[in-house]
Enzyme design. Structure first.
Site, PDB file in Angstrom:
ATOM      1  CG  ASP A   1       0.072  -0.238   2.263  1.00  0.00           C
ATOM      2  OD1 ASP A   1       0.766  -0.589   2.601  1.00  0.00           O
ATOM      3  OD2 ASP A   1      -0.978  -0.567   3.255  1.00  0.00           O
TER       4      ASP A   1
ATOM      5  CD  GLU B   1       8.885  11.674 -19.809  1.00  0.00           C
ATOM      6  OE1 GLU B   1       8.353  11.676 -18.415  1.00  0.00           O
ATOM      7  OE2 GLU B   1       9.117  12.863 -20.650  1.00  0.00           O
TER       8      GLU B   1
ATOM      9  CG  HIS C   1      15.207  17.789 -29.322  1.00  0.00           C
ATOM     10  ND1 HIS C   1      14.770  16.626 -29.756  1.00  0.00           N
ATOM     11  CD2 HIS C   1      14.382  18.544 -29.835  1.00  0.00           C
ATOM     12  CE1 HIS C   1      14.132  16.573 -30.657  1.00  0.00           C
ATOM     13  NE2 HIS C   1      13.912  18.513 -31.093  1.00  0.00           N
TER      14      HIS C   1
END
Lengths: 615, 615
Positions: free
Chosen positions: A147, A356, A405
């Protein structure tokens, strides 16, 4: 098994968890005891698996997301006959397969290493996705979570992804024992709180007393028969269940039971129940993954092409040649050019949206099923998934990661979008390969080569166009480099990669015009590095000048040292790298401001041959 | 402002967004246009801020989580009179304050750098928490998010944290324009889908037409008056709203409008409306943060103390001396020993549960309000927050981060729990400081020193006990080191830090017994490194042997090179680091298996002085 037998089996799993931790002198018995009944019912009645054939394509898959409950996992392996009692008691000892947190390195029944919380469900989503969408297979995926770990955002990336993909072959069982490591969780035993969240994300939910084996049995059956959506079973349990001294008490996380023998007695003593696990439903055969001839894209020398474009085109071609290649995107496929693959092979393209961690976890999951994933986003944003990459390396997972990039060369978008730490991050990953091509043909060759490597492979691409320097038939072995200029009177060596290669060549041109001969090495393979070429350059020119569009730490400058870390003489070293904090500016302005453009390189070279110390 | 004026203001913000992007030749006008009415109403009617006094303690705070919509932010600054039209048109140009994605470096009204999606809300939670819990201030925090970024798990860590802390001073406005970068989002214009999720996490929600300024006005009022929980406003909008050629169309993300002049005309042409922003509600004074005398804990030489314990005790003492120190925990405070602070200063202890991204984001938020946060978890799990640390460095944020359980020395728990890449990660962060103490007194001093440094400061602690080597009055300047053994006939230099310092000393003892004199340096300051001492050792002993409980890449071995990266002669180098993949074993067994214990170091030393090459 009937109710009594299931209950007995749960007690056996508790006893063996307590015994394993006692033998080790460490471990997490209380976290194992809360989930023992959940595991007993799962493995006795629902899980379908051929332990003699872990690679059976129709096997169900189980992921222990709460990896610290490894004693319970190993106790279960004993109950199903996969290991014996003697091995169980090697838990956490040097050389044992039974590590503190499970890894698949020596245990073929483990799908993925766990122990960093919040990662098991994301990887389970990847496995379920492979089963449903890529393999159209019948197997189910079962994930046991704690949990506490539902506080990790990665769990909700996974929840979103699973519901969106309608993964009704996926069940998460949450062992709600209300106690985390330090103390109570935010929601205690409020099962509704968790159910509301899963429901809001599109899941079917079942709330159950996790120690009522019949209720648990029914819950699993309900999960089995739920169509169109994944199921979350929220099970109310007690940490340390069954031993009064520890049951539901704080401050006992991750500790062997103080009086193990008494605890075993309180649990009714050792048992030797054996579970016959259900066999996989179908004979099953591995998915056919057609392989054909690879026709990589080709460019002529002198063309101007962005390496990100070359990546996209090469990946699409690779996907045509190899049916095992899967592309994963973080909702930037138009920028990374992964979209070229999407257009050619939509059935093997997985859009992970801006998540991601889940993108890398999905890659780990499909890799565990034998696929070859290429996951791509901006290099900067792969830092978001660093912990997943780290854990993937522990799993020995085979992933191709591609970051676009890179560096200040992106220009106006500014530092938030610039990958400037990615080489450091990826180099430090155990067993990784790190590649940084400078032109289109080189990129295409390396994209193809990545498919056949082991472990984590990283390729860095650039946003802007750059000249094609190599012909389309040139080879680029991993671990190699290219000497682009060389003479027998070179004064020093420029070591560049990616966008700094053309800058280094231009600087060398300028210096040659001043009578200063300079060697230029294209170090496209950042890890492993080409030791021989670097050592020869060191011996012959005496000084290496590294030039990189990356922070000074952990990138190219450090990589060249791998060739000299064995006690041999080291050349003089000068490191040109991005030491400023860039703002917005054109790519040329950025390279100049960082001191890594041709002009800056030439200036550093002049200082160097003037015997001045460059600071 | 009345309805017409608000609508006009929205149009002005669109026009100026289009003009700024057109002047730059890049940028995100369509993402700005969808949110223009939301911003117009917020700044005209609700946001309370003294633009002449950005540090006013009662100022509301605004975070543009969708940082790519920076043109809208800057258009708003023009409308409130903070910048003029001439500056607006410098957008994205070299030297301009108006970067592609907002950063606080030159703009005092920006709270935090954004541009990596899913980070603005988490940081906003930190600011709101500071206001509500630490400062008991009246200010409100407003965060403007995109819809795409709700796929990031970090958003749900933030949602959980905000509701749990009852942050009714926090409002998130979600600009649901249905289009991400590549195409439609998962949920399109289904506002209910988002509302269900926020409600499940305990938020109040309002759904609204984001182009109906009166409805937006009422929604903000409802957020203002909602007590006990944060509010999420889900606003249905159109990307590129107001210009038919781009409105609600795919494929136009991040591109200036094709016909900017026509678009401006279609939007009704330039306007010059000025907004009088409401002043902060109270005079307000910065919170009183009592500072007293610092009494650090002291240990005697020879005691055995874990550096994690020293961290916890020193942090508690620092918290007593300085009222600005706040401790943040990732639900492992009993292991990191941050719990010592919790016991002494519960009012300044923030339990972030197992959500490392939110832990670092909370630290960024409270640091933005002038507090000095110390955020700690296992070193391994700080990798989870890598992207947040990266962005914090762009913000120039002042954070102390502490990672415990470094290296293989933790023993049985295995690799998932071992910080083995943390030094590489933290060294590559721009402007960072990286510290790795080996004993208790050193740890305490460095914990205190961290409070007064700039930027990201990282301290690495160890799980097991180690001998106290230094007296309690010894100084440990950042950027320094300690030469622990030295003679005028040292054959080489061992450079160690943390757990490898006692190992190096033991190895040096053993070698001395064999007639081999060895220098030993404790390189507790990994970044910056002590160049003078390393250079002297290089000149005097000719060879540096680095020994680190870390991967060979990016850690201590690379750090020593910082002293020789300027073209000066480099010593011979040998690097002892963790090259294996550890399993479970005792700490001693782990150090030995990795080849970094005293015995392995001595063996390497013998090879070295025998002139053999160590491979």
């Amino acid at each position: 098994m009937n109710t009594g037998e299931l209950t007995e089996l749960g007690q056996q799993l508790r006893v063996d968890s307590v015994r394993a931790a006692a033998a080790a002198g460490s471990g997490h018995p209380t976290s194992s005891m809360s989930a023992a009944d959940l595991m007993a019912v799962l493995f006795a009645h629902h899980f379908r698996y051929d332990f003699a054939r872990p690679d059976h394509p129709a096997n169900d898959r189980f992921v222990l997301s709460k990896g610290h409950a490894s004693p319970l996992m190993y106790a279960t392996y004993k109950a199903v006959g996969a290991i014996d009692d003697e091995e169980l008691l090697t838990f956490r000892k040097s050389g044992s397969r039974l590590e503190g947190h499970p890894t698949p390195r020596q245990l073929p029944w483990i799908e993925t290493a766990t122990g960093s919380l919040g990662q098991g469900l994301p990887v389970g989503v990847g496995i379920a996705l492979a089963g449903k969408r890529l393999e159209h297979a019948e197997y189910r995926v079962w994930v046991l979570c704690g949990d506490s770990e539902l506080a990790e955002g990665s769990v909700w990336e996974a929840a979103e992804h699973a519901a969106y993909e309608h993964l009704d072959n996926l069940t998460v069982i949450v062992d709600v024992n209300r106690l985390g490591q330090r103390g109570p969780t935010r929601h205690g035993h409020d099962l509704d709180a968790y159910a509301r969240r899963f429901q809001a994300f599109g899941w079917h939910t079942v709330e159950v007393d996790g120690h009522d084996v019949d209720a648990v049995d029914r819950a699993y059956g309900e999960a089995d028969s739920t169509k169109g959506q994944p199921t979350a079973i929220l099970a109310r349990t007690l940490k340390g269940k069954g031993v009064a001294a520890v049951q539901d008490r704080e401050g006992l996380h991750g500790k062997p039971l103080p009086e193990a023998e008494e605890a075993v007695a309180e649990l009714g003593g050792p048992r030797d129940l054996h579970v016959r696990v259900r066999q996989p439903s179908a004979a099953g055969s591995p998915p056919a993954r057609a392989a054909g001839h690879l026709e990589l894209p080709r460019w002529d020398k002198g063309e101007e092409v962005a390496t990100r474009n070359a990546f996209g085109e090469a990946l699409a071609a690779l996907g045509t040649a190899r049916g095992d290649v899967v592309a994963l995107d973080g909702e930037v496929g138009d920028s990374t050019r992964a979209e070229f693959f999407a257009k050619a092979h939509p059935e093997r393209y997985v859009e992970c949206y801006i998540a991601e961690q889940q993108m890398v976890a999905t890659a780990v999951g499909v890799a565990a099923r034998g696929w070859t994933p290429y996951a791509s986003t901006f290099a900067a944003f792969l830092t978001r998934a660093h912990d997943f990459v780290r854990m993937a390396s522990i799993s020995g997972s085979g992933l191709a990661l591609v970051g676009s990039h890179a560096g200040v060369a992106i220009g106006q978008d500014g530092p938030s979008q610039m990958g400037l730490e990615d080489l450091a991050m990826m180099r430090s990953v155990h067993g990784s390969t790190v590649l940084y091509p400078c032109d289109a043909n080189q990129t295409a060759r390396l994209v193809a080569a990545m498919a056949d490597l082991d472990g984590i492979r990283y390729l860095r691409t650039s946003r802007g166009e750059s000249p094609v320097l190599y012909g389309p038939d040139e080879d680029f072995p991993v671990g190699g480099s290219k000497v682009l200029r060389s003479s027998d009177h070179d004064r020093f060596t420029l070591v560049a990669a990616g966008v700094t290669v053309p800058e280094a060549l231009a600087a060398a041109d300028a210096l040659e015009g001043e009578g200063i001969a300079v060697r230029v090495i294209d170090l496209y393979s950042v890890k492993p590095v080409d030791r021989e070429t670097l050592r020869a350059a060191a011996e012959e020119t005496g000084c290496l000048v590294t030039v990189e569009d990356h922070r000074p730490e952990g990138g190219l400058g450090d990589a060249v040292l791998d060739a000299f870390a064995d006690g041999r003489p080291v050349p003089r070293l000068v490191r040109l790298a991005v030491r400023n904090m860039p703002g917005s500016a054109s790519p040329d302005e950025q390279l100049h401001a960082a001191g890594i453009d041709a002009e800056s390189i030439a200036a550093a070279g002049r200082l160097l041959v003037g015997e001045a110390i460059v600071s």
